[in-house]
Design an enzyme around this catalytic site. Structure first.
Site, PDB file in Angstrom:
ATOM      1  N   GLU A 222       0.891  -1.316   0.083  1.00 48.62           N
ATOM      2  CA  GLU A 222       0.006   0.008  -0.056  1.00 48.62           C
ATOM      3  C   GLU A 222       0.988   1.109   0.076  1.00 48.62           C
ATOM      4  O   GLU A 222       1.651   1.333   0.854  1.00 48.62           O
ATOM      5  CB  GLU A 222      -0.859   0.036   1.270  1.00 48.62           C
ATOM      6  N   CYS A 256      -1.766   7.735   4.843  1.00 54.47           N
ATOM      7  CA  CYS A 256      -1.818   7.603   3.453  1.00 54.47           C
ATOM      8  C   CYS A 256      -3.482   8.048   2.814  1.00 54.47           C
ATOM      9  O   CYS A 256      -3.373   8.060   1.635  1.00 54.47           O
ATOM     10  CB  CYS A 256      -1.771   6.193   3.364  1.00 54.47           C
TER      11      CYS A 256
END
Lengths: 504, 504
Positions: A222, A256
């Site tokens: 990710e 994120c």
């Protein structure tokens, strides 16, 4: 072998040995053990958070909450194991009369093997030693070797010792330190899959190492995201500005899911009334803070410098630094939709920290073409008139572009944008903010590259277990050797698909 | 752009445009259209097989059967779409009382985008233009661009024209020819995933091209396999030898599931009585044939040459060539378990064609350590006393190594081997042969590298659709924009997991 190679070799071999017993442990027993880990984390909460605070400066409230979230993740995966659906048991009985005759075939998921996990800087608990990758891999029946993040080594050691107390074998959770440990870890022949949460540069480097293996293994990375927010003309400027400033600066912007792009209608004559002005005022009133590591701090300053020098990009507002040592300021920039489009792909890149670009559009109909050019993202958010949020709002067909009435109020404003967002991001949010990722059955935390290296998979939520499972099909296999999940009498009561029909 | 780049660009852009409508077509309508393709293939059977026979030399019976299998695949995926489970609809209702409060989150799968498919040499229908990758991608809602295999270009063109007659838009199935087309196809920005069936070398090359993209996309490659067969002492030598020789030489050995290794108990004093002798006699009585292409033909001869020169490897038997032009002979070699282990990894590599190595073991207990060193495989097969095959055979616990009584008859002989095989191969077969892959709900056609580049996924069976799907989560999303699969009233009646509970 060098010193670090020897260390990695020992840790991985011990993990593999422990994993052989763990994969043969019934799912219900694994569930109970995961709950024991959750209890252990909460029991040691008062010791855990101060160590993490000293290393990350994230503060007591956030860190206590994060340990709670981490424990919740262990409980969710205990629930996933008790449900049994993650085994994906499928039974096709033989059909000797078919052309050609069909054998008896039964399939279910097995653990992939030892999983290497690269911990993230920004979640010392929830995406680190005891984080989502670790718990989902343990739930799957895999042993785990974590590469600690250099930003919080003591937190990593303490967390590992707490988790190991609750595991049947401490070797099930290996822990290695140091930048140099990454290479030998992902190259080790007994490592079967890799999980990573971090930067695009870091993830690309690990992918390169994995691709050099004689047997390239699955890589679930990710890699962060720019998380565009699209504000429709019907939205309330004051509410959007306040919510955006709060989401942008939460945790000094080190998520994120931080909203790095916000598309707003341009005010009359391009002036600062309306959305742009409200956002500038709200961000000017924010306070920054100290970032997680010196590397992240320097990277943020460089990224902001680069942004401020780009054609057509104006500084819109700067927040306060606050009193913390080495604190950074939140900063927002503004740009026209045309100049933004000219500045792609660079202007679409993530800047990790409390900064964003306000992109001003004149016509809603100009947005889809630009949104299609954005890189893959973990999230995309739409803001519209408040009353249309939530369930049961209206009756607009999503394919009915001809029903769209321009820039009027109501969800129909978004009709041309929704299909674009469904291909851009893994999670779509209506009248909310992307920071905050619920750990639930339905959550998807992923998206097209660079949000994720494997867009079919998620690193948060119940489906995260699937990354660490591989199917095995058994053809005409003796019942003596069939896993209980695949027996006709279904002794464990797992969901089974039998001859095409799903049974719960 | 060069000429081929322009061609690819046009084909992919047309596919993408057609795909935009196709992805918005309800699953039930897509199911009906897939059934129409199945009908069209069968309607044109008499035209299809002779064109393929001229190009592949596979013969009428095999090719008629393969068209039937191809049509069956379209029907299976129509069934998959009507079932609705592949949408993987999950609904978590909001929980405002949770800490932190939980939003409403709903997730389902969407088509990934345009899929590039590389057709295989050895199945001109079932793994080619209208093959498993194409039908599973169309079922998922994706447009497809196939790179035809050079071995059967006319079959590819004819198949495409037949399929397109039944599609709502012929551009949904693009077709490109020539070795040079592969690079621009996998590099095209509108291609979102790649499927491949072929050699390790070919798959590795395509993986390298994909990794050079600015956005490396998912690559689902099935790269072949050595498919070990383990014959236990209780097995019947004559039956094993006959079955093995038939499986080895089916289709001139040109299957990814061809049994390339067979482990047998060594006869008394290492002589040729028992399994080795029976296998040699059976293979000596077989007939080879003409291979699919000159490249495959030359590769087979080189591989057999290399094998015959390796230390400890003896030629056991050679079949007849038969009367076809350029026909090759089936050939088997034999080697002791010790010499085989010394010759790894080379002796564990697939040789595409009707050749295999007979590996003789003295003690069953020596096998697991050697099997653990084999590369990943699509299949692994066990042969034992005939009466213990099938369901309901015995009560031996698979974890109970201490219950194993050595080399006696019965399934308990396999107790130490089964856990090794479960990590080696994607499909385990008892008292059968790996050639022949049933197209069913439970089938898994994959395995660790090099069997597959993505061991969590299958290229055959209902689950093959998952490769072309990516989840999207909707958070607090207006019902007006929710796909019907995610509505509380479930108008399509798909399986939904609601607040953690699976409902069918």
């Amino acid at each position: 072998m060098t010193g670090i190679d020897t260390v990695i070799d020992t840790v991985v071999e011990r993990a593999a040995a422990a994993g052989t017993k763990w994969r043969a442990t019934p799912a219900a027993e694994r569930a109970t053990i995961l709950e024991g880990v959750a209890d252990a984390l909460l029991k040691h909460l008062d010791e855990l958070w101060p160590v993490a605070d000293a290393e990350t400066h994230l503060g007591e409230v956030r860190l206590r909450g994060e340990v709670g979230r981490t424990a919740s993740q262990f409980r969710l995966f205990a629930e996933v194991l008790r449900d049994g659906g993650s085994a994906e048991a499928v039974i096709d009985h033989a059909d000797p009369g078919a052309t050609p005759p069909r054998p008896d075939v039964r399939r279910m998921n097995h653990p992939v093997g030892v999983v290497a996990v690269f911990a993230a800087s920004n979640f010392p608990f929830a995406f680190s030693v005891a984080g989502g990758d670790t718990v989902s891999a343990l739930a799957a029946g895999c042993a785990v070797v974590v590469k600690a993040h250099e930003g919080h080594p003591e937190t990593s050691d303490l967390t590992a010792s707490v988790v190991r107390q609750a595991l049947p074998d401490p070797d099930l959770l290996g822990l290695v330190h140091g930048f140099d440990a990454g290479g030998p870890l992902v190259r080790h022949p007994l490592v079967s899959a890799v999980g990573f949460t971090g930067s695009l540069a870091g993830g690309t480097a690990i992918k390169g190492l994995i691709d050099q293996r004689p047997d390239p293994i699955p890589f679930y990375g990710e890699l962060g995201s720019v998380n565009p927010v699209i504000v429709l003309p019907s939205a309330d400027a004051a509410a959007v500005a306040a919510g955006f400033a709060a989401s942008l600066t939460l945790g000094v912007g080190q998520f994120c899911t931080n909203p790095g792009l916000i598309f707003v209608p341009e005010g009359p004559d391009g002036d600062r009334s309306g959305f742009e002005g409200a956002i500038g005022d709200a961000v000017a009133a924010t306070t920054g803070g100290r970032m997680l590591t010196a590397k992240i701090h320097d990277g943020y300053l460089r990224a902001v410098d680069r942004l401020s020098g780009r054609a057509g990009v104006a500084r819109l507002a700067t927040g306060a630094a606050g009193t913390a040592a080495d604190a950074v300021t939140p900063q927002v920039f503004s740009v026209s939709l045309e100049a933004f489009a000219d500045g792609l792909p660079e202007l679409g890149e993530e800047c990790f920290g409390p900064t964003a670009i306000v992109v001003k559009y004149r016509n809603l109909s100009d947005l889809p073409a630009v949104l299609r050019r954005l890189p893959g993202s973990l999230t995309a958010t739409v803001h519209a008139a408040a009353q249309v949020g939530g369930q049961g709002a209206g009756q607009v067909g999503v394919q009915g572009a001809d029903q769209v009435g321009g820039q009027g109020a109501g969800p129909e404003e978004a009709a041309d944008i929704v299909p674009v967002l469904e291909r851009l991001a893994g999670r779509l949010i209506w009248n909310g903010w992307p920071t905050g990722v619920a750990v639930t059955w339905a959550m998807h935390h992923g998206g097209p590259w660079p949000a994720s290296t494997a867009p079919a998979h998620t690193s948060v939520g119940a489906a995260a277990i699937r990354r660490w499972l591989t199917p095995v099909a058994y053809q005409d296999w003796p019942e003596a050797f069939l896993p209980p999940e695949l027996r006709d009498d279904n002794p464990l009561g797992v969901p089974q698909r039998v001859d095409g029909h799903l049974r719960t």
